[in-house]
Enzyme design. Structure first.
Site, PDB file in Angstrom:
ATOM      1  N   ASP A  75       6.528 -29.746  66.313  1.00  0.00           N
ATOM      2  CA  ASP A  75       7.588 -30.410  65.416  1.00  0.00           C
ATOM      3  C   ASP A  75       8.874 -30.326  66.162  1.00  0.00           C
ATOM      4  O   ASP A  75       9.821 -31.360  65.719  1.00  0.00           O
ATOM      5  CB  ASP A  75       7.702 -29.852  63.962  1.00  0.00           C
ATOM      6  CG  ASP A  75       6.319 -30.278  63.312  1.00  0.00           C
ATOM      7  OD1 ASP A  75       5.543 -31.268  63.561  1.00  0.00           O
ATOM      8  OD2 ASP A  75       5.916 -29.587  62.269  1.00  0.00           O
ATOM      9  N   HIS A  77      24.004 -19.609  72.081  1.00  0.00           N
ATOM     10  CA  HIS A  77      23.325 -18.538  73.195  1.00  0.00           C
ATOM     11  C   HIS A  77      23.034 -17.417  71.981  1.00  0.00           C
ATOM     12  O   HIS A  77      24.177 -17.017  71.197  1.00  0.00           O
ATOM     13  CB  HIS A  77      24.390 -17.990  74.180  1.00  0.00           C
ATOM     14  CG  HIS A  77      23.663 -16.714  74.829  1.00  0.00           C
ATOM     15  ND1 HIS A  77      22.424 -16.475  75.453  1.00  0.00           N
ATOM     16  CD2 HIS A  77      24.267 -15.643  75.057  1.00  0.00           C
ATOM     17  CE1 HIS A  77      22.648 -15.416  75.747  1.00  0.00           C
ATOM     18  NE2 HIS A  77      23.639 -14.807  75.584  1.00  0.00           N
ATOM     19  N   TYR A  89       8.474 -39.252  59.464  1.00  0.00           N
ATOM     20  CA  TYR A  89       8.729 -38.116  58.474  1.00  0.00           C
ATOM     21  C   TYR A  89       9.967 -38.279  57.982  1.00  0.00           C
ATOM     22  O   TYR A  89      11.215 -38.630  58.547  1.00  0.00           O
ATOM     23  CB  TYR A  89       8.731 -36.919  59.538  1.00  0.00           C
ATOM     24  CG  TYR A  89       9.140 -35.631  58.539  1.00  0.00           C
ATOM     25  CD1 TYR A  89       7.994 -34.967  58.110  1.00  0.00           C
ATOM     26  CD2 TYR A  89      10.362 -35.002  58.600  1.00  0.00           C
ATOM     27  CE1 TYR A  89       8.316 -33.785  57.428  1.00  0.00           C
ATOM     28  CE2 TYR A  89      10.575 -34.074  57.763  1.00  0.00           C
ATOM     29  CZ  TYR A  89       9.610 -33.068  57.112  1.00  0.00           C
ATOM     30  OH  TYR A  89      10.001 -32.143  56.452  1.00  0.00           O
ATOM     31  N   HIS A 124      20.888 -13.663  71.021  1.00  0.00           N
ATOM     32  CA  HIS A 124      19.981 -12.385  71.463  1.00  0.00           C
ATOM     33  C   HIS A 124      19.081 -12.117  70.221  1.00  0.00           C
ATOM     34  O   HIS A 124      18.531 -11.321  69.978  1.00  0.00           O
ATOM     35  CB  HIS A 124      20.927 -11.178  71.578  1.00  0.00           C
ATOM     36  CG  HIS A 124      21.404 -11.299  72.983  1.00  0.00           C
ATOM     37  ND1 HIS A 124      21.549  -9.997  73.740  1.00  0.00           N
ATOM     38  CD2 HIS A 124      22.558 -12.153  73.329  1.00  0.00           C
ATOM     39  CE1 HIS A 124      22.357 -10.370  74.952  1.00  0.00           C
ATOM     40  NE2 HIS A 124      22.853 -11.448  74.590  1.00  0.00           N
ATOM     41  N   HIS A 145      16.975 -11.540  80.097  1.00  0.00           N
ATOM     42  CA  HIS A 145      18.249 -11.711  79.362  1.00  0.00           C
ATOM     43  C   HIS A 145      18.079 -12.265  77.866  1.00  0.00           C
ATOM     44  O   HIS A 145      17.749 -11.495  77.065  1.00  0.00           O
ATOM     45  CB  HIS A 145      19.125 -12.800  80.087  1.00  0.00           C
ATOM     46  CG  HIS A 145      20.402 -12.940  79.710  1.00  0.00           C
ATOM     47  ND1 HIS A 145      21.104 -12.032  78.865  1.00  0.00           N
ATOM     48  CD2 HIS A 145      21.494 -13.845  79.631  1.00  0.00           C
ATOM     49  CE1 HIS A 145      22.536 -12.455  78.442  1.00  0.00           C
ATOM     50  NE2 HIS A 145      22.522 -13.405  79.032  1.00  0.00           N
TER      51      HIS A 145
END
Lengths: 233, 233, 233, 233
Positions: A122, A97, A231, A99, A173
Site C-alpha cells: 500500500d 531521518h 481508495y 533511528h 546506520h
C-alpha cells in the site's frame, strides 16, 4: 525582538515536533527537512538542540546549490549534506531521518525489507533497499555527503523509482524516508517501521516464506496511487 | 440540516471508533460493518475518511443483494465486496477487518494460527485457517469480491464452522474476524491478535511444540459456548 | 439495602482490581483469591463479571472444606476448585491466576522457566515448574479440581517447596502464582511474567546458555528471604 | 525537624526518581549514586525503600575510602560495595544499576553487546563487555565488592577505556552504566537498553551479521566525543 520565522520554518518546526512525539526518534536523534525548490533552499532542524528548546526560528535555511547556511542561524543537523544530495537527485518535498528501532535493525544487519504483503505494498511498490557500506575513504572525508551519494547510487543502480519506494536503509546506520510534503514523509517513516517490524517477526518464524505474487503488490499499490487509484473519497 | 443517522449507522460508527482506539488498526486502515438481514442491507465504514472526521451519518448502507450503495452516501470501504460475500455465506451479524500486527504476520507468511492452549480454545474451537493465495486472474478482476469468495472456500473446503472459528487470515494480506454483533466481532479480533502473538513467540522458541489434546480444546470452548456452558453468571 | 462486605471481601476486591490494572489479565480472564484459615473459608472473584461492575460484596466466600458457596452470592470463578486444592496443600495466603502473555507462552509450550539469573533468584529459588498434561479422564470429570491436584503433584513429585517457588505453569493453559497475602501474590505474578519474558528472549537468541552456579541463585534468594536476609531496611 | 539534605543528596534523589520513571528498573530494584571526590564520599539510594516514600534526606552518604555510612542514615543499597569499587577504579561521577530487560538478557546469557551500528557507536566506542562469572568463593564472601572487582578486571584485562565504553554487563546478573554526572549515567543506561534491544533482534534474525568497519565506529564516536566533535551547537 524575536526573529520572525518563515512559513517553511514553521512547517519544518511543527513536523520535527511531530517526529519527536512519534516514537520514531530517540533523544535528539532524527531530523526532518523540507524544500522550497523555487527559492533554491531547504530548511532543516538544527544539530543537537533539545526538542523542548527548539523554536521555529531555529530551523536552518540552507542553499540547495552551495549547501551554505543562509543568514544567521544555528548549526544545521550534522546530516545536512545527506539531505542535500537526496533533494538534488530525487523528486520529493520533505525528508526524514530516524533511528526507529526496526528499520534501524535492518540497516544494521544490511538487509532489505522485503515486500511481504499488502500493508507494505500500500506504501512501497517493492522491497525497501539497503545501501552498500561506505568505504573507509568515503567515511573519512565528506562522510555525510557520501551517505547521500550512496543512497542515490542504490536507487539508480537498482532502477528503483524513488517516488514508488520512498525510503532507504543506510548500511550499519539507519533509515531515511521522504515524500511530497512533511506529513507524507513522516507517514512513510511510520509505515516503514511497521513493515520492518512485521518482516523481522516473519524472518524469525518463517525465514523461507516468500513474497506474494507481483500482481498483488501492484494491485494494492495502484489501488492507492496513480491515475487509477480507487481508495478514499 | 444534518442527516439523521439510523440506529445501525450509530452502532457501526461507535464500533469503528472503538476499533480505531483498540490498537488493531493503523491509520485509516481497517473497517467494521454490521448487517440488518431483515432490511436486506449492511452498513460499513466509508473509504479513507480520517476517524476524527467521521460521523454516524457517513456510515454507508449497502444492499446485501446487489452491493449497491443505498441513497446518497460517501464511497464505502474498498473492502465492501469482501464483507458482502461473508454475510452471504456465514451466519454472523458483524465483520471487522484489521491489519493488527501479529495476525497480519501469519497472513503474510501464509500460516495458520494453531490452537496451542486454552486461551485460544476459549474463543476459537481449533486452528484459525489461512486462505490460499488469489490467482492473478482473481486479483485483476473483482479482487475484493474474490477475497470474500476464497475465505468462504477455505471454510467450506476444510469443513470449518464459521461460528466456532470466527476469524480467518487472507494469505499475504491480513485478518478478518466476525461475530453475532459488533462488540463480539471486535473482541474476537482482539483475542485473535493475542493468540497470534503467543503463537509467534512459541514458534520462535519451540517450533516442535504440539497442540494440546482435543479433549482440552473442546472442554474450554464448551465451558464458554453452547448449551452446557458454565462460565459467567 | 446494600450487603456489607467483610474485610476479606474488601481485600480480595481491591486485589482483583489491581490485577485488572496490571496488564497481567485479558478481559475478565484471571482471578485472585485469599484465605482465612481460622474461619475455614476462602474468598474469590465471581465468574465472568466485568471488572467495572464488580463490588466488594460480589466476592464469593467458599468453604475450604466442602467447596460450597457460603450464603447468597454470585457464582464463583470457574477456577474455584483449583484454588481450593492449592490452599489445602500449600502454605499460602492468596492465589492469583492470570493469562499473562509470557508465562502463558511457557505453559502453552510445556516448558519450565529456567532460573537464568539474579532477577529470577531474587523471587524464585530455582526453575518455575510446568505440570504434566491432564489426561482425557481428568479433563472430562472435575477438570478444575484435577488442575489443582496436578499442580500439587508437580511440587511434591519434584520436591519443590511451594514457599520458595511460589508459581507454576499448567501445561497448555496458563500460570498460577501465590504468596502470603494478595499483594505478594500479585508481585510474584508480575515477576513471573518478567522472568518469562527474559527467558523467552534468551531461548530465541542463545538456547545453549546455561543456568548460573547454584551459589549465585542461593545468594540472591537468601539476600531477600529467610533469617539471614540483608536487603531492605 | 526535618533533616536538611545536601545538594548531592538532592541530585541523587532526583536522579533516582527519574530512574524509577524511566522504565529501566522494576519495583525497588535499581539504584543510582554520585560522587564528591573532593569530599571523599559518594551518595547512594537506600536499600529497598519504595520510590514513593523516599526523600532527599534518605540518600545515604558513604565514605569512598572506608565504605562506612557517614552520620545517621538508612541502610544503603545492598550494591553499595560494587559502586565503591567502580569509583575507585574508573574516572566517572555517577553510576547507575538497573535490571533493564534487554541489557539484563545479555548479562543472563553472558554475551557482549556487539557494536553493530552507528546508534551504538554514538555512545559506546566498541562492544559492551560482559564479566566472567564470579567463583563460589567470590559469591560466598564480599559478594557485592567482588562484583565491582570483576567489572574492573574486565576493563583492565581487555584494555577497555571506561570513559569510552561507559557500561558493563555482570554475568548472570544485570548491567551497570556510568557517566560524568547522573544525567549522563542515566542516558547511557537508556542507550545501552536501546542497543541491547537491537542486538537481540539482530541475533534472532541474522546471527551471522558482522560489525561495521572500524572506521565507521570511530567516525560516529568522534563526531560526538573528544576535541574534534562536531555534533550539537
Amino acid at each position: 525582538m524575536a526573529i520572525k520565522a518563515t512559513a517553511l520554518q514553521e512547517a519544518v518546526y511543527r513536523a520535527n515536533m511531530e517526529l519527536a512525539a512519534s516514537g520514531l526518534v530517540m533523544g535528539t536523534f532524527g531530523n526532518l527537512s523540507a524544500v522550497d525548490r523555487a527559492a533554491g533552499l531547504m530548511v532543516i532542524k538544527p544539530s543537537g538542540v533539545p526538542y523542548e528548546k527548539m523554536t521555529p526560528a531555529d530551523m536552518v535555511p540552507v542553499s540547495l546549490k552551495t549547501g551554505d547556511v543562509i543568514g544567521v542561524a544555528p548549526r544545521p543537523s550534522s546530516d545536512t549534506a545527506t539531505h542535500l544530495e537526496l533533494y538534488r537527485a530525487f523528486d520529493c518535498g520533505a525528508i526524514v531521518h530516524t533511528h526507529s528501532e526496526f528499520a534501524t535493525l535492518f540497516a544494521q544487519t544490511s538487509r532489505v525489507i522485503r515486500c511481504m504483503g499488502t500493508t507494505h505494498a500500500d506504501y512501497f511498490r517493492g522491497d525497501v533497499p539497503v545501501t552498500r557500506p561506505l568505504t573507509p575513504a568515503e567515511i573519512d572525508s565528506e562522510y555525510e555527503r557520501n551517505t547521500g551519494l550512496v543512497i542515490v547510487e542504490t536507487f539508480r543502480g537498482n532502477k528503483i523509482d524513488s517516488r514508488e519506494v520512498p525510503a532507504v536503509l543506510v548500511a550499519h546506520h539507519a533509515p531515511f524516508a521522504w515524500g511530497p510534503d512533511p506529513a507524507k514523509a513522516i507517514e512513510n517513516a511510520r509505515v516503514l517501521e511497521f513493515v520492518a517490524r512485521l518482516e523481522w517477526r516473519g524472518q524469525t518464524m518463517a525465514p523461507d516464506a516468500h513474497r506474494p505474487d507481483r500482481h498483488l503488490i501492484d494491485k494494492h499499490y495502484l489501488r492507492k496511487h496513480g491515475p487509477r487509484a480507487y481508495y478514499g473519497q
